[in-house]
Design an enzyme around this catalytic site. Structure first.
Site, PDB file in Angstrom:
ATOM      1  CE1 TYR A 167      -6.879  -6.147 -14.986  1.00 51.61           C
ATOM      2  CE2 TYR A 167      -6.395  -8.484 -15.190  1.00 51.61           C
ATOM      3  CZ  TYR A 167      -6.026  -7.163 -15.370  1.00 51.61           C
ATOM      4  OH  TYR A 167      -4.819  -6.868 -15.956  1.00 51.61           O
ATOM      5  CE  LYS A 168      -7.679  -2.804 -17.764  1.00 48.96           C
ATOM      6  NZ  LYS A 168      -6.780  -3.947 -17.542  1.00 48.96           N
ATOM      7  CG  PHE A 219      -0.610  -1.778 -20.568  1.00 48.31           C
ATOM      8  CD1 PHE A 219      -1.084  -0.820 -19.688  1.00 48.31           C
ATOM      9  CD2 PHE A 219       0.004  -2.907 -20.055  1.00 48.31           C
ATOM     10  CE1 PHE A 219      -0.953  -0.989 -18.313  1.00 48.31           C
ATOM     11  CE2 PHE A 219       0.143  -3.084 -18.687  1.00 48.31           C
ATOM     12  CZ  PHE A 219      -0.339  -2.123 -17.810  1.00 48.31           C
ATOM     13  CG  ASP A 256      -4.506  -5.785 -25.243  1.00 50.68           C
ATOM     14  OD1 ASP A 256      -5.601  -5.815 -24.649  1.00 50.68           O
ATOM     15  OD2 ASP A 256      -3.415  -5.736 -24.637  1.00 50.68           O
ATOM     16  NE  ARG A 295      -6.601   5.080 -16.624  1.00 50.95           N
ATOM     17  CZ  ARG A 295      -6.500   3.775 -16.847  1.00 50.95           C
ATOM     18  NH1 ARG A 295      -6.326   3.338 -18.078  1.00 50.95           N
ATOM     19  NH2 ARG A 295      -6.548   2.913 -15.862  1.00 50.95           N
TER      20      ARG A 295
END
Length: 394
Positions: free
Chosen positions: A220-221, A126, A195, A369
């Site tokens: 938050y995922k 990312f 990560d 996605r």
């Protein structure tokens, strides 16, 4: 009813986790974007109201002690720990993922020592991780070397100080081999920093069992902590007394209220703290984590694989051949909890999917996605998503 729809009905009836869906605020939309922002756990609004009205509104400053605000970063870290395979006392919650990547990477370089002058970073990472790795390399006088995870074993040397890798590729959903890569990093005498943003809460991680040195992740995922909820930092217990944070703050001081001019780091996980924690979002996260009570991560992983398998089967049955290309590995050992499909006009296709009640997301230039959060996504959702996708592409 179509044959895939009948299969979905049977799979949902046999789903041991189906009752967990009632713990979330959901509507008729098929929500397959939990790999970007998890759905709202139903207990959160009432808990946040209590934090605002009673703890802040009535108790005010007393809440730092009486409501447990001061100890929240470590307490919530201990709630996250079982979800990533860590014993208590090694995770602190606070700050953003980006800030924690910076702490972990610079801390790893400092522990590696002066003789090692190279950092390896996941070339497919990312973007923010790459930006921070480049800055950390400049600040510490190291050379940054981007490599793909597959290239890491061959790129390691006596020069390597630390390696920053993603457990799951955010674009393709590819799951990288954390145990083998961590072992290779250690064989070279370097430190492994992982990560976990796209794996924690979706599959077993095994931080302690695989000897990971440092790890970071957002909440938050798949952990459903809410937009911008605080991230976390894991420092393996054996390294904690050597962890030298590049962001020492009063919250990580051995005597935070001593207001001393010299810095003495706290012991244990609190060494990863910096400044005053964001209490409102932190306690919303704490409430959100209650949906995990009694849920083994292994059961979540089993359902995740079943959901993604079924989605690929439905896509194969509904979508005309050649219309989409799956970028996510078919092999379970290499798959996270999302499916990435390449197709023409992917951005426009995703807009039309959302208009039809199927929410995923788009990554430039041509990737759709779909994230599968096992706690609230069912097999009927999966069948509907594939069917609507076929209609949209048709």
């Amino acid at each position: 009813m179509s044959e895939p729809a009948m299969r979905a009905e049977k799979l949902d009836a046999a789903d041991a986790l189906r009752g967990k869906r009632d713990g979330f605020v959901l509507d008729e939309v098929v929500y397959l974007d939990g790999n970007s922002l998890g759905a709202l756990p139903a207990v959160v609004p009432g808990r946040v109201e209590d934090v605002v009205r009673r703890q802040w509104g009535e108790l005010r400053i007393r809440s730092w002690e009486e409501s447990g605000w001061w100890t929240a970063p470590e307490r919530i870290g201990d709630r996250i720990a079982p979800l990533v395979g860590a014993a208590a006392g090694q995770i602190v919650v606070g700050d953003s993922t980006s800030v924690n990547v910076f702490k972990a990477l610079v801390g790893a370089v400092r522990m590696a020592g002066d003789g090692r002058d190279e950092l390896l970073v996941d070339a497919t990472t990312f973007p923010t991780d790459g930006y921070i790795a480049e800055s950390a390399a400049r600040m510490t006088g190291r050379t940054l070397r981007p490599v793909t995870p597959a290239e890491v074993p061959g790129a390691l040397s006596g020069r390597t100080a630390a390696v920053l890798l993603n457990h799951v590729d955010y674009r393709t959903g590819r799951l990288h081999d954390l145990p083998a890569l961590t072992a290779a990093v250690h064989e070279a005498g370097a430190l492994a920093v992982w990560d976990l943003c796209h794996s924690a809460g979706a599959l077993p991680v095994g931080l302690d069992g695989h000897g990971v040195d440092l790890a970071v992740g957002c909440t938050y995922k798949y952990l459903n902590g809410g937009p911008g909820s605080p991230a976390y930092l894991y420092v393996r217990r054996e390294l904690q007394d050597r962890f030298d944070s590049p962001l020492p703050g009063w919250n990580s001081h051995a005597e935070p209220f001593g207001m001393r001019g010299d810095y003495e780091p706290a012991s244990g996980a609190p060494r990863g703290r910096v400044g005053t924690p964001d209490i409102l979002s932190m306690l919303a996260l704490e409430a959100a984590l209650e949906v995990w009570d009694g849920v083994p991560v292994e059961a979540v992983r089993a359902k995740s694989l079943a959901l993604t398998d079924f989605f690929l089967q439905c896509v194969a049955e509904y979508v005309p051949e050649g219309r989409v290309e799956c970028l996510t590995p078919v092999a379970h050992a290499e798959r996270g909890s999302q499916i990435a499909l390449r197709c023409d006009d992917a951005g426009e296709v995703m807009k039309r999917l959302i208009e039809r009640g199927v929410v995923g997301d788009f990554r430039a230039p041509d990737v759709l996605r779909f994230g599968f959060t096992p706690l609230y996504v069912g097999f009927a959702d999966v069948e509907r998503a594939a069917r609507v996708l076929a209609q949209t592409l048709g």
